[in-house]
Each structure stands twice: as C-alpha cells, then as structure tokens.
Scaffold this motif. Structure first.
Motif, PDB file in Angstrom:
ATOM      1  N   THR A  91      45.673  48.639  49.407  1.00 14.44           N
ATOM      2  CA  THR A  91      46.256  49.981  49.420  1.00 14.44           C
ATOM      3  C   THR A  91      47.752  49.845  49.651  1.00 14.44           C
ATOM      4  N   PHE A  92      48.518  50.513  48.800  1.00 13.29           N
ATOM      5  CA  PHE A  92      49.976  50.486  48.872  1.00 13.29           C
ATOM      6  C   PHE A  92      50.485  51.840  48.385  1.00 13.29           C
ATOM      7  N   ASN A  93      51.376  52.464  49.141  1.00 15.68           N
ATOM      8  CA  ASN A  93      51.922  53.784  48.777  1.00 15.68           C
ATOM      9  C   ASN A  93      50.819  54.785  48.443  1.00 15.68           C
ATOM     10  N   SER A  94      49.794  54.832  49.268  1.00 15.37           N
ATOM     11  CA  SER A  94      48.667  55.772  49.132  1.00 15.37           C
ATOM     12  C   SER A  94      47.807  55.543  47.893  1.00 15.37           C
ATOM     13  N   GLU A  95      48.005  54.438  47.186  1.00 19.63           N
ATOM     14  CA  GLU A  95      47.168  54.078  46.042  1.00 19.63           C
ATOM     15  C   GLU A  95      46.291  52.894  46.445  1.00 19.63           C
ATOM     16  N   THR A  96      44.998  52.983  46.170  1.00 20.10           N
ATOM     17  CA  THR A  96      44.081  51.894  46.473  1.00 20.10           C
ATOM     18  C   THR A  96      43.541  51.319  45.173  1.00 20.10           C
ATOM     19  N   TYR A  97      43.546  49.998  45.082  1.00 17.05           N
ATOM     20  CA  TYR A  97      42.990  49.285  43.943  1.00 17.05           C
ATOM     21  C   TYR A  97      41.856  48.413  44.469  1.00 17.05           C
ATOM     22  N   GLU A  98      40.656  48.583  43.900  1.00 18.83           N
ATOM     23  CA  GLU A  98      39.465  47.883  44.363  1.00 18.83           C
ATOM     24  C   GLU A  98      38.881  47.036  43.239  1.00 18.83           C
ATOM     25  N   ASP A 137      53.825  45.616  53.361  1.00 18.47           N
ATOM     26  CA  ASP A 137      53.363  46.893  53.911  1.00 18.47           C
ATOM     27  C   ASP A 137      52.169  47.399  53.092  1.00 18.47           C
ATOM     28  N   VAL A 138      51.071  46.672  53.204  1.00 14.73           N
ATOM     29  CA  VAL A 138      49.851  46.998  52.472  1.00 14.73           C
ATOM     30  C   VAL A 138      48.668  46.930  53.436  1.00 14.73           C
ATOM     31  N   VAL A 139      47.569  47.511  53.023  1.00 12.03           N
ATOM     32  CA  VAL A 139      46.315  47.380  53.757  1.00 12.03           C
ATOM     33  C   VAL A 139      45.356  46.635  52.842  1.00 12.03           C
ATOM     34  N   ILE A 140      44.837  45.509  53.331  1.00 15.93           N
ATOM     35  CA  ILE A 140      43.930  44.672  52.548  1.00 15.93           C
ATOM     36  C   ILE A 140      42.545  44.707  53.189  1.00 15.93           C
TER      37      ILE A 140
END
Length: 82
Positions: A13-20, A69-72
């Motif tokens: 997740t980066f800048n309120s966009e999540t890629y799964e 600055d990401v959530v993994i």
C-alpha cells in the motif's frame, strides 16, 4: 531463521493505493488492466538509500515505488522457521 524459510510480499500500500498479488489493476499510465505477479523489495538496489519497490505485472510492465513509506503484507513461503 532457517535459510530455507522465505517470505513474499502479498500486498503493498502506497498513497492509499493497495496492490495485491493475483489481483488486476489499471495503474496510472498503463494502457490496459494488468495482474500483479510479483512485489519486489529493491530498497538496497537504488543509490543514495532512496529505497524502492517494484510491483510487477503479467503484461511485463512494472510500477516502481521510490519510497520506504509503504505498508507491506508479508507471508511465509516454504521452509520452516527455526
């Protein structure tokens, strides 16, 4: 940790966009939707410790994120923990 024990990034997740992994997206600049096939941690590969991640798609395109600055979401993959 056992050297045969690995983790993979299941989502980022980066800048309120999540890629799964396995999901289809149409990121900015892409001409058509594409499925996420891999999320790669390349923070050690860039100069000046800028950090970075690659979100790779089945079309051969990738989205490069030059930030820490990401959530993994990490998930275990094979092997056993010690």
């Amino acid at each position: 940790m056992n050297k045969n024990y690995h983790v993979i990034a299941k989502s980022i997740t980066f800048n309120s966009e999540t890629y799964e992994l396995g999901q289809i997206y149409n990121p900015p600049g892409f001409k058509k939707p594409a499925k996420v096939i891999n999320i790669v941690d390349n923070r050690g590969a860039y100069s000046h410790n800028e950090g970075g991640f690659d979100v790779r798609f089945d079309t051969g395109d990738f989205l490069r994120i030059y930030s820490n600055d990401v959530v993994i979401h990490w998930e275990p993959m094979g092997g056993e923990k010690e």
